[in-house]
Design a protein around this motif. Structure first.
Motif, PDB file in Angstrom:
ATOM      1  N   THR A 157      78.653  49.505  60.366  1.00 19.17           N
ATOM      2  CA  THR A 157      77.919  49.969  61.421  1.00 19.17           C
ATOM      3  C   THR A 157      78.376  49.328  62.511  1.00 19.17           C
ATOM      4  O   THR A 157      79.119  48.159  62.603  1.00 19.17           O
ATOM      5  CB  THR A 157      76.500  49.452  61.245  1.00 19.17           C
ATOM      6  N   ALA A 158      77.879  49.825  63.763  1.00 17.61           N
ATOM      7  CA  ALA A 158      78.398  49.207  65.127  1.00 17.61           C
ATOM      8  C   ALA A 158      77.728  47.773  65.183  1.00 17.61           C
ATOM      9  O   ALA A 158      78.248  47.085  66.096  1.00 17.61           O
ATOM     10  CB  ALA A 158      77.987  50.076  66.223  1.00 17.61           C
ATOM     11  N   ALA A 159      76.871  47.434  64.332  1.00 11.24           N
ATOM     12  CA  ALA A 159      76.507  46.267  64.549  1.00 11.24           C
ATOM     13  C   ALA A 159      77.346  45.011  63.986  1.00 11.24           C
ATOM     14  O   ALA A 159      76.992  43.743  64.208  1.00 11.24           O
ATOM     15  CB  ALA A 159      75.218  46.002  63.847  1.00 11.24           C
ATOM     16  N   LEU A 166      83.191  44.821  65.547  1.00 12.94           N
ATOM     17  CA  LEU A 166      83.168  45.719  66.265  1.00 12.94           C
ATOM     18  C   LEU A 166      82.503  45.933  67.516  1.00 12.94           C
ATOM     19  O   LEU A 166      82.711  46.438  68.654  1.00 12.94           O
ATOM     20  CB  LEU A 166      82.587  46.896  65.466  1.00 12.94           C
ATOM     21  N   ARG A 167      81.387  44.927  67.470  1.00 13.31           N
ATOM     22  CA  ARG A 167      80.481  44.903  68.677  1.00 13.31           C
ATOM     23  C   ARG A 167      81.338  44.094  69.825  1.00 13.31           C
ATOM     24  O   ARG A 167      81.187  44.177  70.934  1.00 13.31           O
ATOM     25  CB  ARG A 167      79.185  44.069  68.314  1.00 13.31           C
ATOM     26  N   ARG A 168      82.225  42.841  69.243  1.00 14.21           N
ATOM     27  CA  ARG A 168      82.731  42.038  70.159  1.00 14.21           C
ATOM     28  C   ARG A 168      84.074  42.930  70.936  1.00 14.21           C
ATOM     29  O   ARG A 168      84.475  42.698  72.069  1.00 14.21           O
ATOM     30  CB  ARG A 168      83.622  40.966  69.649  1.00 14.21           C
ATOM     31  N   LYS A 169      84.658  44.086  70.180  1.00 12.29           N
ATOM     32  CA  LYS A 169      85.570  44.713  70.736  1.00 12.29           C
ATOM     33  C   LYS A 169      85.030  46.063  71.483  1.00 12.29           C
ATOM     34  O   LYS A 169      85.808  46.666  72.174  1.00 12.29           O
ATOM     35  CB  LYS A 169      86.514  45.259  69.421  1.00 12.29           C
ATOM     36  N   GLY A 170      83.857  46.290  71.360  1.00 11.85           N
ATOM     37  CA  GLY A 170      83.273  47.414  72.098  1.00 11.85           C
ATOM     38  C   GLY A 170      83.758  48.687  71.501  1.00 11.85           C
ATOM     39  O   GLY A 170      83.732  49.821  72.174  1.00 11.85           O
ATOM     40  N   GLY A 199      93.220  51.589  68.169  1.00  9.57           N
ATOM     41  CA  GLY A 199      93.095  53.014  68.056  1.00  9.57           C
ATOM     42  C   GLY A 199      91.775  53.596  68.309  1.00  9.57           C
ATOM     43  O   GLY A 199      91.665  54.601  68.585  1.00  9.57           O
ATOM     44  N   GLU A 200      90.739  52.678  67.826  1.00  8.63           N
ATOM     45  CA  GLU A 200      89.317  53.059  68.388  1.00  8.63           C
ATOM     46  C   GLU A 200      89.140  53.268  69.540  1.00  8.63           C
ATOM     47  O   GLU A 200      88.782  54.349  70.248  1.00  8.63           O
ATOM     48  CB  GLU A 200      88.468  52.229  67.729  1.00  8.63           C
ATOM     49  N   SER A 201      89.733  52.403  70.462  1.00  7.07           N
ATOM     50  CA  SER A 201      89.624  52.689  71.822  1.00  7.07           C
ATOM     51  C   SER A 201      90.411  53.709  72.557  1.00  7.07           C
ATOM     52  O   SER A 201      89.850  54.420  73.395  1.00  7.07           O
ATOM     53  CB  SER A 201      90.378  51.169  72.841  1.00  7.07           C
ATOM     54  N   ILE A 202      91.513  54.096  72.061  1.00  6.10           N
ATOM     55  CA  ILE A 202      92.260  55.358  72.365  1.00  6.10           C
ATOM     56  C   ILE A 202      91.768  56.413  72.151  1.00  6.10           C
ATOM     57  O   ILE A 202      91.504  57.478  72.847  1.00  6.10           O
ATOM     58  CB  ILE A 202      93.642  55.229  71.843  1.00  6.10           C
TER      59      ILE A 202
END
Length: 795
Positions: free
Chosen positions: A121-123, A127-131, A198-201
């Motif tokens: 999960t996004a929690a 993941l949270r630190r990387k946004g 990859g997620e940011s892109i």
């Protein structure tokens, strides 16, 4: 220190690994710890100590792999190199099998872990630190699990990411070519390094992303995906490792883009960029999604490939380098004439010298034999073979140096015309008388009367058959061995086959399957000066006695290779090639700028004047038409030099010796040196025994020809799959150094590459072999296919 195991241990440690306590040289894969921790078996090695000790080692964790051999490549013979090469291949196969078994076990473990994990999960702290949001990842406790799949969708391993961002791969798992997929491709596919990147892109552009996990895996992933999606627009999103020497992120992204004909996207940061900001996730967090999207949209064609992600560099069986021709060893009049012709013709010096020495041999062989030692004597005629492409101007060179011989032939033929006319008349009268006797015998037989008197008359008449005058004919073009032997027996006992297109000699009817053994043996005997009986079924049999033969041939490489293949080893097995002074000159084509012919040729005139003086001597021919040349001996100093030369060659003939692979040619080299010394001695007008200077000069020239034979036959002995890569690599390196590049378009190879390697299937096989050895690779630049040369080979 001579212990190969200890040397191998030192090689492992020199590579930065902790060597195992004990090393088993049984030729099998063994695991060991490379970090000193219990349970670690990421290190591996395999070692053979039978024959030439050789091994390989590496570390699965770091990706290191290296090969080791107790003997340097240059110190090996051709046979040893081939054994070593096969051993390396066997070790590679063994390691690959072990690697596959380990990877299979790891993939099974990864599948079990993946099934037990729950969707992330996004929690999650990382993941949270990387946004970023989770896409296709799971959690095993606090660890984030990122699946590593191939293009078929099979999961081979997992990457784990801790809440703090520590990343680990499963030990022994496959990484090369594996990726994590985010989104479905729809016209565009972006390949990047890390999961957060990859997620940011993906979140910024909506495009599908393949996460390759690190810079070294960008190209393997991109290549695999290009094969699956050949028409898809592909963008390689680089990490800009601006604080790291060589900027590996950008370098390897460029290489990947070039390999697949893709575009390159680089993160552009605003002013005040933090030192640790390197990737698109950093840009996402600093400047937002629009900044990421702008950089992706600005992706451009990469013009420089990375040069670091190469497989282990393996040795190549390389041809022996050509040596400079010993022009200074030629007699002054010969040397000056060769250089004078070279200044105008601009053919290779060895090719010009071959023409000059062939002229010496052809002019002198009728007058002189040479004695090397007691019971060791023979002709001074030479067999010379130049392997060169058409267009090297050998015909032009022959024209210059054979001028005196051709003029001599023309003068003798003109002078013999009255004799030939008289012979025709005499022969016609003899033939009429013979026919009359035969008719008389027939008539008497019909009447039943005795004809013994007429038979005796016919017998005596046959003894007095008019012989045609012997008119010198020295130069033959592409004569077959059958025609040549007849001419030497019946016309003139000294001759030479001088041909710049000797394909018909090596590939003609005379070298067919039915006659090759007989004709090779005949040519061998003519070189030896032996008596040669020739039996014929359909025409007159005859015997060649006291004949002398010169051969000076130029043949294209493909033709001589085909000749060796078609004769199935006979050319060497019978000693035919061994008798030749071989040259394989480096071509001068492409460098021969036009030069006006000189008004005068003083050196060439001197050369031809000297040959004319020798030719004008009365040929020593006996009543049977056999030559009886004068016997030249060696002075004591020359004999001692000849013995030293002979023994030095002999010492290199045993198994493993430098000349072992050309021992057939080497065994005739001292004989050829004595022949050439006799030619030098006679040409220069010296009297008495052959002196030391002539012997040493001849030894120098024949030693050069031996090195050429070793160079050519060493490559010829290699199968095409070994010889072609060596020849192609040499040409590629010369091209790259000349053009100051590390890449060669495949079209250049097709148009200008080495002879015999311009066919697509042939050069493709050679490139594949070089790629497997880590020496070249094929890369793509848009629609262009380029061959990239490993940088170390250009240094």
């Amino acid at each position: 220190m001579s212990d190969p195991i200890e040397h191998f241990r030192l090689a492992i440690e020199a590579a930065g690994l902790k060597a195992p306590d004990s090393i088993n040289p049984d030729g099998r894969i063994h695991r060991f710890s490379t970090n000193g921790k219990r349970g670690d078996d990421s290190g591996w090695y395999v070692l053979h100590t039978d024959g030439i000790a050789a091994g390989a080692f590496g570390c699965w964790r770091s990706g290191l792999q290296s090969i080791w051999c107790a003997k340097s490549d240059k110190a090996m013979t051709v046979a040893e190199r081939e054994v070593y090469r096969q051993r390396i291949k066997a070790m590679q196969v063994q390691r690959e099998a072990d690697t596959l078994a380990t990877q299979l076990q790891t993939s099974q473990t990864a599948a079990a872990l993946w099934q037990q994990a729950i969707p992330a999960t996004a929690a999650h702290d990382y993941l949270r630190r990387k946004g970023i949001q989770p896409h296709g990842v799971r959690c095993d406790g606090q660890r984030l699990l990122v699946p590593m799949q191939d293009t078929a969708g099979m999961v081979h391993s997992l990457q784990t990411i801790s809440p703090e961002g520590d990343k680990r791969f499963m030990t022994g798992g496959r990484k090369k070519g594996c990726y994590h997929s985010i989104g479905e491709p729809a016209g565009v596919l972006i390949v990047c390094e890390g999961y957060a990147t990859g997620e940011s892109i993906h979140e910024s552009t909506g495009d599908a992303v393949a996460v390759a996990f690190d810079a070294g895996n960008l190209e393997p992933v991109a290549v695999a995906l290009r094969a699956r999606y050949p028409s898809l627009k592909m963008i390689i999103a680089a990490d800009d490792d601006h604080q790291t020497d060589g900027n590996p992120g950008l370098t390897k992204a460029r290489a990947a883009a070039l390999a697949v004909g893709g575009l390159l996207a680089v993160p552009l940061f605003p002013a005040g960029r933090p030192d640790k900001a390197t990737d698109f996730n950093d840009l996402h967090q600093i400047a937002g999604a629009d900044a990421v999207k702008r950089c992706i949209n600005a992706a451009a064609v990469s013009d420089t490939a990375g040069a670091d992600d190469w497989p282990v560099l393996q040795p190549l069986i390389t041809p022996i380098d050509a040596q400079d021709y010993p022009i200074d060893s030629l007699p002054q009049a010969v040397r000056c004439a060769v250089l004078e012709v070279a200044g105008f013709v601009k053919a290779p010096i060895p090719l010009i010298s071959t023409s000059a020495l062939a002229a010496l041999s052809l002019a002198i062989q009728a007058h002189t034999d040479v004695q090397r030692a007691e019971k060791l004597n023979g002709p001074c005629g030479l067999f010379m073979l130049a392997i060169a492409d058409s267009g090297e101007r050998k015909s032009t060179c022959d024209g210059f140096f054979m001028k005196a011989i051709r003029e001599y032939e023309a003068r003798e033929q003109e002078a013999a015309k009255p004799l030939i006319t008289a012979h025709k008349s005499e022969y016609a009268a003899w033939e009429a008388q013979r026919s009359g006797l035969k008719e008389k015998i027939k008539a008497l037989a019909k009447e039943g009367k005795p004809s013994a008197v007429q038979a005796r008359e016919l017998h005596n008449l046959d003894k007095d058959e008019p012989r045609p005058p012997r008119v010198p004919r020295l130069i033959y073009g592409d004569a077959t061995p059958e025609a040549l032997t007849y001419a030497l027996a019946k016309q003139w006992p000294s001759g030479g086959v001088i041909s710049s297109e000797a394909g018909s000699v090596f590939g003609g009817h005379g070298m067919g399957a039915d006659s090759v053994m007989r004709n090779l043996a005949a040519l061998n005997q003519l070189w030896d000066g032996a008596t040669l009986p020739v039996e014929r079924r359909s025409s007159e049999s005859f015997t060649v006695r006291g004949a002398r033969l010169t051969m000076a041939l130029q043949v294209q490489e493909a033709t001589i290779r085909a000749f060796f293949a078609n004769t199935k080893g006979l050319a060497r097995g019978t000693g035919f090639l061994a008798r030749f002074l071989v040259s394989w000159p480096v071509s001068t084509q492409g460098t021969r700028n036009f030069t006006e012919a000189p008004a005068n040729w003083p050196a060439l005139a001197t050369f031809n004047d000297r040959l004319t003086a020798i030719l004008n001597r009365q040929a020593p021919i006996d009543d049977d038409g056999a030559l009886t040349p004068a016997m030249l001996t060696l002075s004591p100093d020359a004999k001692a030099a000849w013995v030293r030369f002979h023994d030095a060659i002999e010492s290199m003939l045993p198994t493993g010796g430098e000349l072992y692979d050309v021992r057939d040619v080497a065994s005739k080299t001292a004989d050829n040196a004595a022949r050439l010394a006799a030619l030098f001695h006679t040409f220069t007008g010296n009297i008495g025994p052959i002196d030391l200077d002539a012997m040493e000069a001849a030894a120098s020239v024949t030693a050069w020809h031996l090195s050429e034979a070793r160079r050519f036959l060493g490559e010829l002995a290699m199968p095409a799959e070994l010889a072609n890569p060596a020849r192609l690599e040499k040409w590629l390196i010369e091209y790259c150094k000349r053009e100051s590049t590390d890449k060669v378009p495949t079209r250049e190879v097709q148009q200008y590459g080495p002879s015999g390697l311009r066919d697509k299937s042939t050069y493709t096989a050679a490139i594949k072999e070089l790629a497997e050895l880590g020496r070249t690779r094929l890369v793509q630049d848009g629609k262009k296919r380029l061959i990239q040369i490993r940088r170390e080979l250009l240094e």
